[in-house]
Design a protein around this motif. Sequence first.
Motif, PDB file in Angstrom:
ATOM      1  N   PHE A 176      25.450  35.252  52.165  1.00 36.72           N
ATOM      2  CA  PHE A 176      26.415  35.649  51.145  1.00 36.72           C
ATOM      3  C   PHE A 176      25.820  35.487  49.748  1.00 36.72           C
ATOM      4  CE2 PHE A 176      29.801  34.699  48.132  1.00 36.72           C
ATOM      5  CZ  PHE A 176      30.667  35.764  48.338  1.00 36.72           C
ATOM      6  N   ASP A 177      25.153  34.353  49.509  1.00 35.40           N
ATOM      7  CA  ASP A 177      24.550  34.127  48.196  1.00 35.40           C
ATOM      8  C   ASP A 177      23.462  35.162  47.912  1.00 35.40           C
ATOM      9  OD1 ASP A 177      26.241  31.984  47.979  1.00 35.40           O
ATOM     10  OD2 ASP A 177      24.705  30.453  48.292  1.00 35.40           O
ATOM     11  N   PHE A 178      22.694  35.511  48.949  1.00 33.94           N
ATOM     12  CA  PHE A 178      21.687  36.558  48.772  1.00 33.94           C
ATOM     13  C   PHE A 178      22.334  37.868  48.343  1.00 33.94           C
ATOM     14  CE2 PHE A 178      19.871  40.391  50.565  1.00 33.94           C
ATOM     15  CZ  PHE A 178      18.613  40.399  50.008  1.00 33.94           C
ATOM     16  N   ALA A 202      18.461  37.287  46.062  1.00 31.50           N
ATOM     17  CA  ALA A 202      17.517  36.234  46.409  1.00 31.50           C
ATOM     18  C   ALA A 202      18.400  35.032  46.704  1.00 31.50           C
ATOM     19  CB  ALA A 202      16.550  35.937  45.265  1.00 31.50           C
ATOM     20  N   VAL A 203      17.875  34.037  47.412  1.00 32.70           N
ATOM     21  CA  VAL A 203      18.683  32.847  47.714  1.00 32.70           C
ATOM     22  C   VAL A 203      18.402  31.813  46.627  1.00 32.70           C
ATOM     23  CG1 VAL A 203      19.270  31.101  49.427  1.00 32.70           C
ATOM     24  CG2 VAL A 203      18.489  33.362  50.170  1.00 32.70           C
ATOM     25  N   PRO A 204      19.402  31.486  45.786  1.00 34.86           N
ATOM     26  CA  PRO A 204      19.143  30.649  44.607  1.00 34.86           C
ATOM     27  C   PRO A 204      18.992  29.173  44.965  1.00 34.86           C
ATOM     28  CG  PRO A 204      21.476  31.125  44.768  1.00 34.86           C
ATOM     29  CD  PRO A 204      20.817  31.888  45.890  1.00 34.86           C
ATOM     30  N   CYS A 205      18.221  28.461  44.143  1.00 38.84           N
ATOM     31  CA  CYS A 205      18.164  27.003  44.247  1.00 38.84           C
ATOM     32  C   CYS A 205      19.551  26.437  43.905  1.00 38.84           C
ATOM     33  CB  CYS A 205      17.157  26.434  43.258  1.00 38.84           C
ATOM     34  SG  CYS A 205      15.433  26.758  43.675  1.00 38.84           S
ATOM     35  N   PRO A 206      19.942  25.344  44.544  1.00 38.82           N
ATOM     36  CA  PRO A 206      19.166  24.500  45.450  1.00 38.82           C
ATOM     37  C   PRO A 206      19.342  24.859  46.925  1.00 38.82           C
ATOM     38  CG  PRO A 206      21.207  23.396  44.901  1.00 38.82           C
ATOM     39  CD  PRO A 206      21.237  24.713  44.170  1.00 38.82           C
ATOM     40  N   THR A 207      20.046  25.946  47.218  1.00 38.67           N
ATOM     41  CA  THR A 207      20.300  26.306  48.607  1.00 38.67           C
ATOM     42  C   THR A 207      19.098  27.047  49.197  1.00 38.67           C
ATOM     43  OG1 THR A 207      21.320  28.413  48.002  1.00 38.67           O
ATOM     44  CG2 THR A 207      22.760  26.505  48.129  1.00 38.67           C
ATOM     45  N   THR A 208      19.109  27.207  50.519  1.00 37.26           N
ATOM     46  CA  THR A 208      18.128  28.040  51.195  1.00 37.26           C
ATOM     47  C   THR A 208      18.867  28.902  52.222  1.00 37.26           C
ATOM     48  OG1 THR A 208      17.605  26.633  53.112  1.00 37.26           O
ATOM     49  CG2 THR A 208      16.452  26.144  51.040  1.00 37.26           C
ATOM     50  N   ILE A 209      18.140  29.742  52.891  1.00 36.49           N
ATOM     51  CA  ILE A 209      18.729  30.596  53.915  1.00 36.49           C
ATOM     52  C   ILE A 209      19.050  29.799  55.182  1.00 36.49           C
ATOM     53  CG2 ILE A 209      16.557  31.297  54.986  1.00 36.49           C
ATOM     54  CD1 ILE A 209      19.648  33.544  54.267  1.00 36.49           C
TER      55      ILE A 209
END
Length: 526
Positions: free
Chosen positions: A76-78, A83-90
């Motif tokens: 969803f964030d992507f 792009a997947v923003p900091c501080p999260t990852t896929i």
Amino acid sequence: AHRRFGEGLLAHLGGGFTVVVLDTGRRAGFAAIDRVGIGRLCYAAPRPGTIVFGTSADAVARHPAVQATLSDQGIFDFLSFFAVPCPTTIYLEQRKLRPAQVIRFGEADPAPRFYWQMPYDETRAEPADAIAAELKVVLRGAVGRACRGTDPSRLGAFLSGGLDSSTVAGLLAGATHGRARTFTVAFAERDYDESGYARVAARHFATDHHEHVLTPADAVTLLPRLAEAYDEPFANTSAIPAFYCAKLAKESGVDVMLAGDGGDELFAGNSRYLDMVRMQRYHDLPAWLRRGVIEPVVFGLPLGDRLGIVGKVRRRVRRRAMPMPERMHFAVLDREARLDRILAPGFLAAVDARQPIAIMREVYERTRGTDMVQRMMHHDLQLTLADNDLRKVGRMCELAGVRVRYPMLDDDVLDFSVRVTPRLLMADGRLRGFYKDAMRGFLPEEILAKRKHGFGMPFGLWIRTDPAYRAFCLDGFNDFARRGILAPRFVEAVMASARGNADRHRVLGVAIDVALLESWLRHRTL
């Protein structure tokens, strides 16, 4: 340095880095990345007292103690940031360090903290002439340090013809014996081709200039490789010209490329900064006038949404009434209001639809200064630069076999930039006003007068004219649609619009972003 300063050694490091210090005697230590996020570090804590870290999510996911569960929230964030923003990852199990963060080992629940922040201070008042003269001195020193340790014959520079790449190319030309080498891409499609400005700069600084004419075939060749190149989904299609520039440089004998990234985020070069300053005038009106007169009239008109001009006025007033940084991301919020028409109900119920805005707000507000322009630049230093542009350029250079350095992000340039007040940055209401005035006489007048462009992509044209490019985009979009994440009516609308002539650029932008996500997901599940 660790024996002498402990964790304080981070204040003595410069440039881009990922650093890890392990104190085996104490079973402790720390890891950190540089101030602006050139370096990278992903980590997971699979059990108390254990931390697994690496410079990519792929590396961490390979550790036997770490699971790699794809995150619905990450997807969803992507779709919000591409792009997947900091501080999260896929991945559910992993996180990323933000720029200027350090994480300590040996703690039961390790949590990152910031060891440095941009020292914004809007109260500074240095003479404009003196600080403008100092800019070139600071940048010349930064380019000199970027060249240090490399054979001058193996150096090159990206040259798009914009302010920052032209500045770096010009300073490189002055720092090397012989002709500096510069590289750009051109397009056969005139509306997207900025190579003429690159040639202007190349002639002005007498560089040995190289061009690659980018074609749909180049894009089709590279697009599937992006899934393997990036450890998380990434949909900045300007990675394509960045790669072919770097590839051309490598084939020309270059080992190290200098890039102009960072100038917009340090010297207020994004057009929306000026837009937001202008919109702020509405917020500066008395509350009784805004809420008691203007908004009741605008939103109280009968049949307003059905009348084109009234609908436009309502949209503009609605945006101006928003607080920052939501106002910067009106398109994201507008899309959020229609999520039930874009995403499948089951997927939407599994995610926090407000998380993208929460990430934006946290970055925007986490500054020492209170000035709106400085907060916008701080916002873009992470979300535009670290999460996106640096990943784009750095990974594409690595894929092409060259290294990249960023003189605009030199520590001295960072320290200098905060001395330029917002009033100076947009002198006389002009975008990059201070920078252009300071560089007058050094940069060609054509470069100073040009409108901002960058490496844009003619995907809307190529999808109509090139069958292979069209197939990659639409086939990938259709394959992703089968995952049950998108609402069926939205899929139908996109495909219908792709077959027709209306709203192509917006719709086809969605198609290629989703196709790149599908390509990445497919590659990771093979």
